[in-house]
Design a protein around this motif. Structure first.
Motif, mmCIF file in Angstrom:
data_model
loop_
_atom_site.group_PDB
_atom_site.id
_atom_site.type_symbol
_atom_site.label_atom_id
_atom_site.label_comp_id
_atom_site.label_asym_id
_atom_site.label_seq_id
_atom_site.Cartn_x
_atom_site.Cartn_y
_atom_site.Cartn_z
ATOM 1 N N VAL A 27 52.658 -27.891 -55.991
ATOM 2 C CA VAL A 27 53.401 -28.222 -54.808
ATOM 3 C C VAL A 27 53.758 -29.498 -54.529
ATOM 4 C CG1 VAL A 27 53.908 -27.452 -52.355
ATOM 5 C CG2 VAL A 27 52.560 -26.273 -53.636
ATOM 6 N N ASP A 67 53.032 -29.173 -44.603
ATOM 7 C CA ASP A 67 53.304 -27.732 -43.932
ATOM 8 C C ASP A 67 53.694 -26.606 -44.978
ATOM 9 O OD1 ASP A 67 52.645 -28.285 -41.380
ATOM 10 O OD2 ASP A 67 54.930 -28.716 -41.006
ATOM 11 N N ARG A 68 54.611 -27.445 -46.003
ATOM 12 C CA ARG A 68 54.770 -26.524 -47.128
ATOM 13 C C ARG A 68 54.036 -26.284 -48.035
ATOM 14 N NH1 ARG A 68 57.704 -28.149 -51.054
ATOM 15 N NH2 ARG A 68 57.542 -30.524 -50.524
ATOM 16 N N ASP A 123 56.036 -31.656 -45.426
ATOM 17 C CA ASP A 123 55.653 -31.576 -47.005
ATOM 18 C C ASP A 123 54.228 -30.916 -46.954
ATOM 19 O OD1 ASP A 123 57.764 -32.622 -48.058
ATOM 20 O OD2 ASP A 123 56.785 -34.550 -48.934
ATOM 21 N N GLY A 152 54.883 -32.963 -52.882
ATOM 22 C CA GLY A 152 54.885 -33.421 -51.555
ATOM 23 C C GLY A 152 54.212 -34.602 -51.439
#
Length: 256
Positions: A65, A76-77, A74, A67
């Motif tokens: 992922v 949070d994603r 980022d 970020g």
């Protein structure tokens, strides 16, 4: 997967997060080791190509992922992806960091802010935003440094930022022990990673590595896989009686 050659898989069924897991250094080696121990590992970093390469090299038990740990959105994603898996979070290795050689006199405000934004605020946000996902019995590992206890010339801002990380480990261990969560720090000595070239430049890296290795009691720099082994130990129940500790993996640099 580095030096690990199998044996008991201590993290079967666990979910892990490694920040800075795309670089060819401690983060990637740690992600590979945790995956080899049976965990599903989420890795994050700023460079998409490096993340993709790391995920492909480690295998299907890794989710990448992209970020930046200094960007709350980022993070949070990242944690939304972990939450979607539906098994919470068992291991968090807050590894991402940055460094530069700059003296007190030469340190500009922007450089000081950059180092503390990544190493201190980024680590803070990484752990704070993970709190709702951390399962009982989870292990949080913070990447500190032996430099936090040494007065290395032109490394003051970096060393101070890592001293803050070490302090976080103590306080958060106290705050989270009631949830059954263990927080510890790891302090690597000089490690042979691609970050050396980024720090001093390709033309100076070989000489700098030789200099670093000569100052280590064991006679050489560490390998990323050796730090990863210590991370796996702290992640597993083998370290169940360790809390708020700082595990030195430094070839004796700060010990002898």
């Amino acid at each position: 997967m580095g030096a690990f050659e199998g044996g008991t898989r201590r993290l079967d069924g666990r979910t892990a997060v490694v920040t800075g897991g795309g670089t060819r250094g401690i983060g990637r080696a740690a992600a590979a080791r945790l995956a080899a121990e049976g965990a599903h590992v989420f890795i994050t970093g700023r460079r998409e190509a490096e993340l993709k390469e790391a995920a492909e090299a480690i295998g299907p038990s890794v989710t990448a992922v992209r970020g930046d740990i200094t960007d709350p959105a980022d993070l949070d994603r990242l944690y939304a992806a972990v939450r979607e898996r539906g098994q919470g979070l068992d291991v968090l290795f807050a590894n991402a960091g940055t460094a530069s050689f700059v003296t007190l006199e030469e340190t500009a405000d922007e450089e000081f802010d950059r180092i503390f934004d990544v190493n201190v605020r980024g680590t803070f946000l990484t752990v704070q935003k993970a709190l709702p996902l951390l399962n009982e019995g989870a292990s949080v590992i913070l990447n500190a440094s032996t430099t936090a206890e040494r007065g290395i010339h032109a490394f003051g801002a970096y060393a101070a930022s890592k001293a803050a990380v070490r302090s976080f480990a103590r306080t958060w261990a106290n705050e989270l022990v009631g949830r059954g969560i263990r927080v510890n720090a790891i302090s690597p000595g000089p490690v042979d990673t691609n970050g050396i070239e980024e720090l001093v430049g390709p033309e100076k890296s070989d000489a700098f590595k030789a200099q670093l290795g000569s100052g280590v009691a064991i006679g050489r720099m560490g390998r990323p896989e050796e730090i990863a082994g210590a991370v796996a130990f702290l992640a597993s129940s083998d370290s169940s009686f360790m809390l708020g500790a700082n595990l030195y993996v430094d070839g004796g640099e700060n010990q002898i």
